[in-house]
Design a protein around this motif. Structure first.
Motif, short mmCIF file in Angstrom:
data_model
loop_
_atom_site.label_atom_id
_atom_site.label_comp_id
_atom_site.label_asym_id
_atom_site.label_seq_id
_atom_site.Cartn_x
_atom_site.Cartn_y
_atom_site.Cartn_z
N GLY A 52 34.56 36.44 37.02
CA GLY A 52 33.41 35.62 36.60
C GLY A 52 32.14 36.04 37.31
O GLY A 52 31.07 36.14 36.69
N ALA A 82 38.00 33.90 32.57
CA ALA A 82 36.74 34.21 33.26
C ALA A 82 35.56 34.15 32.31
O ALA A 82 34.49 33.63 32.66
CB ALA A 82 36.81 35.58 33.92
N SER A 86 32.94 30.89 32.63
CA SER A 86 31.63 31.24 33.19
C SER A 86 30.52 31.02 32.16
O SER A 86 29.37 31.40 32.40
CB SER A 86 31.62 32.70 33.68
OG SER A 86 31.73 33.60 32.59
#
Length: 542
Positions: A52, A82, A86
């Motif tokens: 991330g 991720a 994110s």
């Protein structure tokens, strides 16, 4: 009157954190070119947070599309969380599409970065210059460093995955809106250009819970889940998300999907749920003899109709029939599953086998109806009346990404037109008769190619079969059987007709048979009947 309940968004980050904190010691297994790699949710979570942060370092925009071109691996699972956690959008590129389709999809989705397995780089790299928005290609080295590993081009756009995350700082995941896009997947594009479906955090969260229902796949903490279905195909049918949410051990088969290594994984890793398309299970069945696969509790199968002979073959070999499920890219995908209901448990084996050839009953998270063609007039659930299957629900798409013609796939009152022709019996079992485009209209009457195929594939000399329409001087269209014999066997048209005659109406019997080496497949493992129709387009029968 409003409720007193907390209004918290249904997003993927709490599911990630659950695995991270409660199941850090649970195993993640990946079969690689050099052997079995093992990690756990704790180390996986650390790397996912670093990834991330790496997306920030790459300058990927706030809602940037993060594409993958990869097999089922623990690194691919890092990307599964991720990117959306994110705030970005995971976009799984189908590695089996034609080059032109891959380029079209990457450009249409506006991918900013592609994470690619090194073994797949020879397929991807020649296309990169045709992708107008891709700025980086991150290579995940799955080769084991051997001499046969594909060469990595010397290009500033290429970055090594391990170097990338080792230089990053861990990210804090918090997604504010449940309606934010989490991932996107494109249909296989058997007719026209592939169409993009954008899944929200909410839809993925709800679909994950649906996969954990006992009357669905029933994914739970004690399971060992092996999705043979690719992670680029409708989010691995939701099993990767469900395994993480439940804290189940996850077994990723990697690039080698040959029958023997899959059978070995089931046995050695004590897999409880193994999911894949019928063509996968046709091959694996012959590799199970003498193996201890008693750990299996379910073999979910979808993508195309499961032949009765295949399901019964598993019941006879391992005591566990195939569990047929149905869904689409557009439906996340799980919609129905063919569990035998309590009221039918007393049926004999043949009757139960017939029920397993249906796609079962609809899940409580989805609504369905069967309507007259091109109308919203619902047909009775009598097991006889056939029409187009419509669905709607909180994880069913309501449009396609950036497609002005999307309305053609939806009814005026907002239901998805699936393109499947189906019946429903009084107990709620849905039977798919055919795809609308695969029905054969002979002399003004409809013939289900899927039902004819199922009967052909029950012949002991037949390994695979597909039935398509060919031109007829008298009837406009007639069915033709394309048959792959079992290795070492031969079968003639007359022999096939003799076998089929007591099993179906005479006017359903194929007018011709062609012996072929292999039934062509689509990128997702389904029979490509379009390819066969094109191949035999000049054939005319009486």
């Amino acid at each position: 009157m409003d409720s007193t309940m907390m209004d918290l968004p249904l997003t993927l980050d709490p599911l990630f954190e659950r695995a991270e904190t409660l199941f850090a010691d649970k195993e993640l297994v990946t079969a690689t070119a050099t052997g079995i790699e093992r990690t756990n949710y704790g180390r996986w979570a650390e790397r996912t947070r670093l990834l991330g942060g790496a997306l920030d370092d790459l300058g990927i925009s706030a809602s940037g599309r993060v594409a993958t071109f990869a097999w089922n691996t623990d690194r691919h699972l890092e990307l599964y969380f991720a990117a959306p956690c994110s705030g970005r959008v995971l976009h799984t590129l189908n590695i089996r599409l034609f080059a032109e389709q891959v380029t079209y999809i990457a450009n249409h989705a506006e991918d900013e970065v592609i994470f690619a397995d090194r073994s797949l780089l020879p397929l991807l790299w020649p296309l990169v210059d045709t992708m107008s928005t891709v700025r980086h290609v991150v290579v995940m080295d799955d080769s084991g460093g051997g001499d046969a590993a594909p060469e990595i081009p010397d290009d500033s756009r290429i970055i090594d995955y391990e170097d990338l995350i080792s230089a990053a700082s861990p990210a804090s995941f918090r997604v504010a809106s449940e309606t934010q896009a989490a991932s996107m997947c494109y249909t296989s594009g058997t007719t026209g250009e592939p169409k993009g479906v954008v899944y929200s955090h909410r839809s993925t969260y709800l679909h994950t819970l649906a996969a954990m229902l006992v009357d669905s796949a029933g994914v739970c903490e004690s399971d060992v889940i092996m999705p043979v279905v690719p992670m680029f195909h409708a989010n691995a049918w939701g099993l990767a998300h469900a395994a993480v949410a439940a804290g189940a051990k996850l077994v990723n088969p990697g690039p080698n999907l040959a029958p023997k290594p899959l059978a070995e994984l089931i046995e050695t890793e004590r897999v409880t749920v193994a999911a894949g398309v019928p063509t996968i299970w046709m091959g694996v069945l012959g590799e199970l003899e003498g193996r201890d696969v008693s750990s299996l509790r379910a073999i979910p199968c979808g993508g195309s109709a499961v032949p009765k002979a295949l399901s019964e073959g598993y019941r006879e070999a391992v005591g566990l029939p195939i569990l047929q499920a149905w869904g689409m890219t557009e439906t996340s995908p799980l919609c129905s599953i063919a569990h035998i209901r309590s009221g039918q448990q007393g049926l004999d084996d043949d009757a139960k086998a017939d029920l397993r050839t249906t796609v079962g009953t609809i899940l409580p998270t989805v609504e369905f109806r069967i309507c007259e063609p091109d109308t919203t007039n619902e047909l009775p659930r009598d097991g006889e009346s056939s029409g187009e299957l419509h669905v709607r629900g909180p994880y069913v798409t309501g449009s396609y990404y950036n497609r002005p013609d999307a309305a053609d796939s939806f009814t005026e009152d907002g239901w998805l037109r699936t393109g499947d022709v189906a019946t429903c019996d009084p107990n709620g079992y849905i039977r798919l008769v055919d795809r609308t485009k695969d029905l054969i209209k002979s002399g003004g009457e409809w013939i289900s190619s899927a039902e004819v195929e199922n009967e052909i594939m029950s012949h002991p000399k037949v390994a695979e079969a597909a039935v398509v329409a060919v031109a007829s001087e008298r009837w406009m269209e007639r069915p033709m059987a394309c048959v792959v014999p079992v290795e070492g066997e031969t079968i003639t048209h007359d022999e096939l007709i003799e076998y089929l005659t007591p099993r179906m109406a005479r006017w359903w019997l194929p007018s011709a048979t062609r012996i072929i080496d292999e039934v062509p497949k689509t990128s997702t493992g389904k029979f490509s009947k379009k390819t066969l129709r094109d191949r035999f387009a000049d054939l005319v029968v009486e």
